[in-house]
Design a protein around this motif. Structure first.
Motif, PDB file in Angstrom:
ATOM      1  N   PHE A 588      88.944  26.251 -16.303  1.00 39.27           N
ATOM      2  CA  PHE A 588      88.307  27.259 -15.461  1.00 39.27           C
ATOM      3  C   PHE A 588      89.008  28.596 -15.659  1.00 39.27           C
ATOM      4  O   PHE A 588      90.193  28.652 -16.047  1.00 39.27           O
ATOM      5  CB  PHE A 588      88.338  26.858 -13.981  1.00 39.27           C
ATOM      6  N   THR A 589      88.283  29.652 -15.424  1.00 43.20           N
ATOM      7  CA  THR A 589      88.857  31.001 -15.491  1.00 43.20           C
ATOM      8  C   THR A 589      89.338  31.388 -14.103  1.00 43.20           C
ATOM      9  O   THR A 589      88.552  31.403 -13.151  1.00 43.20           O
ATOM     10  CB  THR A 589      87.812  32.026 -15.968  1.00 43.20           C
ATOM     11  N   PRO A 590      90.646  31.647 -13.935  1.00 43.29           N
ATOM     12  CA  PRO A 590      91.157  31.989 -12.602  1.00 43.29           C
ATOM     13  C   PRO A 590      90.397  33.153 -11.987  1.00 43.29           C
ATOM     14  O   PRO A 590      90.084  34.142 -12.662  1.00 43.29           O
ATOM     15  CB  PRO A 590      92.618  32.361 -12.876  1.00 43.29           C
ATOM     16  N   ARG A 591      90.107  33.016 -10.718  1.00 47.53           N
ATOM     17  CA  ARG A 591      89.351  34.039  -9.996  1.00 47.53           C
ATOM     18  C   ARG A 591      90.307  35.114  -9.489  1.00 47.53           C
ATOM     19  O   ARG A 591      91.283  34.811  -8.791  1.00 47.53           O
ATOM     20  CB  ARG A 591      88.610  33.406  -8.815  1.00 47.53           C
ATOM     21  N   ALA A 592      90.011  36.353  -9.809  1.00 48.19           N
ATOM     22  CA  ALA A 592      90.889  37.463  -9.429  1.00 48.19           C
ATOM     23  C   ALA A 592      91.024  37.586  -7.922  1.00 48.19           C
ATOM     24  O   ALA A 592      92.054  38.035  -7.406  1.00 48.19           O
ATOM     25  CB  ALA A 592      90.359  38.773 -10.016  1.00 48.19           C
ATOM     26  N   GLU A 593      89.984  37.182  -7.184  1.00 48.51           N
ATOM     27  CA  GLU A 593      90.010  37.359  -5.728  1.00 48.51           C
ATOM     28  C   GLU A 593      90.813  36.290  -5.002  1.00 48.51           C
ATOM     29  O   GLU A 593      91.064  36.393  -3.797  1.00 48.51           O
ATOM     30  CB  GLU A 593      88.576  37.367  -5.173  1.00 48.51           C
ATOM     31  N   VAL A 594      91.245  35.248  -5.713  1.00 51.69           N
ATOM     32  CA  VAL A 594      91.984  34.159  -5.072  1.00 51.69           C
ATOM     33  C   VAL A 594      93.477  34.483  -5.050  1.00 51.69           C
ATOM     34  O   VAL A 594      94.097  34.700  -6.095  1.00 51.69           O
ATOM     35  CB  VAL A 594      91.745  32.822  -5.799  1.00 51.69           C
ATOM     36  N   ASP A 595      94.048  34.526  -3.849  1.00 53.76           N
ATOM     37  CA  ASP A 595      95.486  34.722  -3.677  1.00 53.76           C
ATOM     38  C   ASP A 595      96.045  33.435  -3.080  1.00 53.76           C
ATOM     39  O   ASP A 595      95.976  33.219  -1.869  1.00 53.76           O
ATOM     40  CB  ASP A 595      95.766  35.904  -2.744  1.00 53.76           C
ATOM     41  N   PRO A 596      96.596  32.530  -3.908  1.00 59.94           N
ATOM     42  CA  PRO A 596      96.998  31.211  -3.412  1.00 59.94           C
ATOM     43  C   PRO A 596      98.129  31.243  -2.399  1.00 59.94           C
ATOM     44  O   PRO A 596      98.300  30.307  -1.625  1.00 59.94           O
ATOM     45  CB  PRO A 596      97.416  30.468  -4.685  1.00 59.94           C
ATOM     46  N   SER A 597      98.929  32.321  -2.399  1.00 59.58           N
ATOM     47  CA  SER A 597     100.059  32.379  -1.461  1.00 59.58           C
ATOM     48  C   SER A 597      99.763  33.245  -0.238  1.00 59.58           C
ATOM     49  O   SER A 597     100.655  33.572   0.526  1.00 59.58           O
ATOM     50  CB  SER A 597     101.306  32.905  -2.176  1.00 59.58           C
ATOM     51  N   ARG A 598      98.490  33.574  -0.045  1.00 61.36           N
ATOM     52  CA  ARG A 598      98.134  34.469   1.065  1.00 61.36           C
ATOM     53  C   ARG A 598      98.568  33.908   2.423  1.00 61.36           C
ATOM     54  O   ARG A 598      98.992  34.648   3.306  1.00 61.36           O
ATOM     55  CB  ARG A 598      96.622  34.698   1.067  1.00 61.36           C
ATOM     56  N   ASP A 599      98.482  32.598   2.583  1.00 65.82           N
ATOM     57  CA  ASP A 599      98.762  31.987   3.881  1.00 65.82           C
ATOM     58  C   ASP A 599     100.210  31.561   4.067  1.00 65.82           C
ATOM     59  O   ASP A 599     100.550  30.974   5.095  1.00 65.82           O
ATOM     60  CB  ASP A 599      97.864  30.756   4.075  1.00 65.82           C
ATOM     61  N   VAL A 600     101.069  31.831   3.076  1.00 63.61           N
ATOM     62  CA  VAL A 600     102.403  31.248   3.118  1.00 63.61           C
ATOM     63  C   VAL A 600     103.208  31.695   4.337  1.00 63.61           C
ATOM     64  O   VAL A 600     104.078  30.976   4.825  1.00 63.61           O
ATOM     65  CB  VAL A 600     103.165  31.555   1.802  1.00 63.61           C
ATOM     66  N   GLU A 601     102.928  32.883   4.852  1.00 70.85           N
ATOM     67  CA  GLU A 601     103.648  33.369   6.032  1.00 70.85           C
ATOM     68  C   GLU A 601     103.088  32.800   7.329  1.00 70.85           C
ATOM     69  O   GLU A 601     103.666  32.997   8.391  1.00 70.85           O
ATOM     70  CB  GLU A 601     103.567  34.906   6.091  1.00 70.85           C
ATOM     71  N   GLY A 602     101.954  32.099   7.258  1.00 71.98           N
ATOM     72  CA  GLY A 602     101.301  31.632   8.472  1.00 71.98           C
ATOM     73  C   GLY A 602     101.558  30.174   8.771  1.00 71.98           C
ATOM     74  O   GLY A 602     102.690  29.749   8.996  1.00 71.98           O
ATOM     75  N   TRP A 603     100.471  29.357   8.740  1.00 74.91           N
ATOM     76  CA  TRP A 603     100.569  27.967   9.174  1.00 74.91           C
ATOM     77  C   TRP A 603     101.583  27.115   8.413  1.00 74.91           C
ATOM     78  O   TRP A 603     102.153  26.191   9.012  1.00 74.91           O
ATOM     79  CB  TRP A 603      99.182  27.308   9.141  1.00 74.91           C
ATOM     80  N   PRO A 604     101.863  27.357   7.100  1.00 71.95           N
ATOM     81  CA  PRO A 604     102.881  26.507   6.465  1.00 71.95           C
ATOM     82  C   PRO A 604     104.234  26.610   7.159  1.00 71.95           C
ATOM     83  O   PRO A 604     105.002  25.657   7.194  1.00 71.95           O
ATOM     84  CB  PRO A 604     102.953  27.055   5.029  1.00 71.95           C
ATOM     85  N   ARG A 605     104.506  27.777   7.714  1.00 67.24           N
ATOM     86  CA  ARG A 605     105.797  28.014   8.358  1.00 67.24           C
ATOM     87  C   ARG A 605     105.763  27.699   9.851  1.00 67.24           C
ATOM     88  O   ARG A 605     106.697  27.130  10.399  1.00 67.24           O
ATOM     89  CB  ARG A 605     106.190  29.481   8.136  1.00 67.24           C
ATOM     90  N   THR A 606     104.679  28.064  10.509  1.00 65.89           N
ATOM     91  CA  THR A 606     104.607  27.919  11.963  1.00 65.89           C
ATOM     92  C   THR A 606     103.982  26.607  12.406  1.00 65.89           C
ATOM     93  O   THR A 606     104.216  26.164  13.532  1.00 65.89           O
ATOM     94  CB  THR A 606     103.789  29.069  12.574  1.00 65.89           C
ATOM     95  N   GLY A 607     103.160  26.009  11.540  1.00 68.55           N
ATOM     96  CA  GLY A 607     102.448  24.804  11.936  1.00 68.55           C
ATOM     97  C   GLY A 607     101.183  25.082  12.715  1.00 68.55           C
ATOM     98  O   GLY A 607     100.447  24.159  13.077  1.00 68.55           O
ATOM     99  N   GLU A 608     100.880  26.347  12.991  1.00 66.61           N
ATOM    100  CA  GLU A 608      99.700  26.718  13.775  1.00 66.61           C
ATOM    101  C   GLU A 608      98.631  27.285  12.852  1.00 66.61           C
ATOM    102  O   GLU A 608      98.829  28.299  12.195  1.00 66.61           O
ATOM    103  CB  GLU A 608     100.062  27.759  14.844  1.00 66.61           C
ATOM    104  N   VAL A 609      97.474  26.626  12.819  1.00 68.22           N
ATOM    105  CA  VAL A 609      96.382  27.099  11.964  1.00 68.22           C
ATOM    106  C   VAL A 609      95.546  28.123  12.701  1.00 68.22           C
ATOM    107  O   VAL A 609      95.513  28.168  13.931  1.00 68.22           O
ATOM    108  CB  VAL A 609      95.476  25.922  11.538  1.00 68.22           C
ATOM    109  N   GLU A 610      94.880  28.966  11.902  1.00 71.00           N
ATOM    110  CA  GLU A 610      93.919  29.879  12.511  1.00 71.00           C
ATOM    111  C   GLU A 610      92.800  29.048  13.117  1.00 71.00           C
ATOM    112  O   GLU A 610      92.332  28.080  12.534  1.00 71.00           O
ATOM    113  CB  GLU A 610      93.359  30.832  11.455  1.00 71.00           C
ATOM    114  N   ALA A 611      92.360  29.402  14.317  1.00 69.77           N
ATOM    115  CA  ALA A 611      91.367  28.573  14.990  1.00 69.77           C
ATOM    116  C   ALA A 611      90.467  29.422  15.860  1.00 69.77           C
ATOM    117  O   ALA A 611      90.803  30.536  16.255  1.00 69.77           O
ATOM    118  CB  ALA A 611      92.074  27.529  15.845  1.00 69.77           C
ATOM    119  N   SER A 612      89.307  28.846  16.143  1.00 64.98           N
ATOM    120  CA  SER A 612      88.370  29.556  17.005  1.00 64.98           C
ATOM    121  C   SER A 612      88.541  29.154  18.463  1.00 64.98           C
ATOM    122  O   SER A 612      87.963  29.766  19.353  1.00 64.98           O
ATOM    123  CB  SER A 612      86.931  29.250  16.565  1.00 64.98           C
ATOM    124  N   ARG A 613      89.350  28.099  18.724  1.00 65.41           N
ATOM    125  CA  ARG A 613      89.497  27.617  20.090  1.00 65.41           C
ATOM    126  C   ARG A 613      90.974  27.420  20.425  1.00 65.41           C
ATOM    127  O   ARG A 613      91.805  27.204  19.541  1.00 65.41           O
ATOM    128  CB  ARG A 613      88.751  26.285  20.274  1.00 65.41           C
TER     129      ARG A 613
END
Length: 687
Positions: A588-613
């Protein structure tokens, strides 16, 4: 001149002298020729020389002593075989050096041992392109970095690290969560352990005369030495830190029994992969379960923790024995149902100014500087080798570059060069002369006797510890297992495994090495990856063909960040829930818009996922102390209970989290979540 500086000059001059002489020398010769000793009388020399030898030995530099006449110290002959000082040459492949580069780029400034790690990389990559200057890899990201996370914790960590190295007994005030008690502890520190985003101390508690585990975030105030003695204890030879690292929460403490848990065949592969090292598995017989079911046999020290784990597995697990543990599970299940039928009786809230101050103990905040600084001795030896190599090549080095490589200030560089310039052993036998010029370049003139430092020195304990800890933190998740082979080569060169020298890394998840290798290979080759994935919260298996971009660690284990074409977005798949992984031939050709480490500061560290509720959850007084440490407390109640707020994307996840609290948690709102917990609990009641 400061005493520490005088000592460093003596020790470096002593090494230079012994290496240059290449013959055994007597104590009087050392006193006569080596910088720093000649002005001392015999008694002072004897004391200083003995202390210097002891310190060098603690740093892993062993002088050879020949005693031709029993009992006469002045007749002893001393030498330093090159193999006792120089690091054996280690041949690394380009992939291995790239793996080391990745480790540094991911951990630099965010790893408690980042500075010793830099020195270790400088030493082991001798004569090869330095991994310190290699381009950053993008195939891996870290949410958990073993950062000390905060000023107070950093200071405790540094003091304890030094105490372990110096064998010094320490004293500190400690909050014991189980007993809700604050008391003074006197401890012989044996080992540091990093697990689940937290640093722990293993050591002999004098109060109990037994080895105990202390979480650093629960230490209050400063850590102090118990005495002014040079050493207070020796760690027992039989102590093995792996005995404590390979434990699960229900095994913390003295064992009180052995339990048998029936695991449904549907998830047995995953439970065995993740928890196999905490017990044994056998096939279930006809009276226990269906074909394919497995029985997990595990020792336990904390009944509640084991019951909570079994409840968290829902309908896929059933506690078989012992009877008293089964009875406790039934009682907690009944309490869980009752609290979700009528609701817990809520005490009135207390005023904000009366609330318990929360202890922020997650230990994962990013920091600009590492907590552990390497011994100055290590830094000086490394600097000497850099300057001698450049001088012999007729090159000048930018001072700024050296400061960056060693993570020191310009003033520290000037001071270190000043120390090296006076290292000698009489009669003009200097090691080098270096000077920072007005244009910011360092000009070095190595002397003939600089051979001592013209090759890399052995990794000192904290450097070896930092290197192996960094490798263990990342594990087998670098492409092509490059760090696995690096670790093996380093341990072979050292002659021992530094894991026993004061720090052990225990990573989340378990048994995902084979899956990680497949995923890494697919990432590097830009090939599609087909996985059979178990979505735990929904209890369903699915087959996905995805574009893998990066591996990422978090509080609960390792994930692959991948673009899922069928769902049109990036998804994260936990490796220990991947039952099977197959690399496809299609690229596959890597997609320029994909940032695989975008979430590294969030739920991987805190354990809290983004949620609607968000859910409001009551936590009993008995468990409130743990909730304050791990959760977001929104209300304190007069009876000691607390109300926490949990974000959730699906009811299934929330239900499992509440089941894991074994009756000590109850959803207050929303109503559909309360109902979902009650229904799930009723399904677990034995008929």
């Amino acid at each position: 001149m400061a005493k520490d500086t005088e000592k460093l000059i003596r020790q470096l001059s002593l090494i230079s002298y012994l290496m240059a002489e290449r013959r055994p020398v007597t104590a009087p010769e050392i006193r006569r020729d080596v910088e720093g000793y000649s002005a001392m009388n015999e008694d002072a020399f004897a004391r200083r020389f003995y202390a210097d030898r002891s310190e060098l030995e603690a740093l892993g530099i062993q002088l050879s002593v020949d005693k031709p006449v029993e009992g006469l110290a002045e007749q002893e002959n001393y030498s330093l075989p090159p193999e006792n000082f120089h690091l054996p040459a280690i041949e690394f492949s380009n992939d291995e050096l790239a793996g080391l580069s990745t480790a540094l780029s991911l951990l630099d400034g965010e790893f408690a041992y980042a500075e010793p790690l830099r020195l270790a990389l400088q030493q082991i990559s001798w004569g090869r392109p330095s991994p310190l200057n290699a381009p950053e890899q993008r195939s891996i990201a870290l949410g958990i970095t073993a950062s000390a996370g905060g000023h107070d914790l950093s200071q405790r960590l540094a003091k304890i690290e030094t105490a372990i190295f110096r064998r010094k007994t320490i004293v500190f005030d400690y909050y014991t969560m189980q007993r809700d008690d604050l008391g003074t502890r006197r401890v012989d520190p044996y080992q540091l352990l990093f697990e689940g985003g937290q640093f722990y101390l293993l050591g002999r508690a004098h109060e109990r005369d037994a080895i105990r585990v202390f979480r650093l975030s629960r230490i209050r105030g400063k850590v102090a030495y118990a005495s002014k003695a040079e050493h207070d204890f020796q760690r027992p030879e039989e102590f093995d830190p792996r005995d404590y690292a390979n434990r699960i929460p229900w095994q913390f403490g003295e064992p009180i029994g052995t339990a048998e848990v029936l695991i449904a065949g549907r998830i047995a592969w995953q439970v065995e992969r993740h928890f196999g090292r905490y017990g044994t598995f056998r096939a279930a017989d006809a009276a226990e379960g269906d074909d394919g079911d497995r029985v997990f046999v595990t020792d336990y020290a904390d009944a509640r923790q084991l019951v909570a784990w079994v409840l968290g597995l829902g309908e896929h697990a059933r506690l078989l024995t012992p009877t008293e543990l089964v009875d406790e599970l039934d009682a907690r299940l009944a309490l869980l149902i009752e609290r979700h039928a009528d609701g817990p009786e809520l005490a009135p809230p207390i005023a904000p100014e009366e609330r318990v101050v929360e202890q922020n103990g997650n230990g994962n905040g990013r920091r600009d500087a590492a907590a552990i600084r390497p011994e100055r001795f290590a830094r000086l030896v490394t600097l000497a080798s850099i300057l001698i190599t450049a001088g012999r090549a007729g090159e000048r080095i930018p001072a700024a570059e050296v400061c960056e490589r060693l993570q020191i200030s310009e003033q520290e560089l000037q001071e270190d060069i000043g120390v090296l310039n006076v290292v000698n052993f009489g009669a003009g036998s200097y090691v080098l002369y270096a000077e920072v010029q007005e244009d910011g370049m360092i000009e070095a003139d190595p002397e003939a006797y600089g051979d001592s430092f013209a090759r890399p020195a052995r990794l000192l304990p904290v450097e070896a510890k930092a290197l192996v800890a960094a490798i263990d933190l990342i594990g087998e998740h670098i492409p092509e297992d490059s760090l696995t082979s690096v670790r093996r080569k380093v341990v072979d060169a050292l002659g021992h495994d530094p894991i026993r020298e004061g720090l052990q890394i225990v990573t989340g998840g378990g048994g995902d090495a084979d899956i990680a290798r497949s995923v890494s290979t697919a990432i590097v080759s830009n090939r599609l990856l087909t996985i059979e994935y178990y979505k735990e919260n929904e209890d369903v298996f699915s087959e996905r063909t995805v574009e893998p971009y990066a591996l990422m660690n978090g509080r609960e284990g390792w994930y692959v960040a991948a673009y899922d074409p069928a769902r049109g977005g990036v998804r994260h798949f936990r490796l220990d829930r991947v039952k099977r992984a197959a690399i496809e031939q299609t690229r596959f050709t890597p997609r320029a818009e994909v940032d695989p480490s975008r979430d590294v500061e969030g739920w991987p560290r805190t354990g809290e996922v983004e949620a609607s509720r968000r859910a409001r959850v009551w936590i009993s007084p008995e468990r409130a102390r743990w909730a304050r440490e791990e959760r977001s407390v929104v209300e304190e109640l007069a009876d000691g209970a607390v109300v926490v707020e949990l974000s959730f994307a699906g009811l299934d996840w929330l239900v499992r989290e509440v089941l894991k609290e074994a009756g000590d948690a109850a959803v207050l709102e929303p109503d559909d979540a309360r109902t979902a917990v009650r229904v799930a609990a009723n399904r677990l009641v034995r008929v």
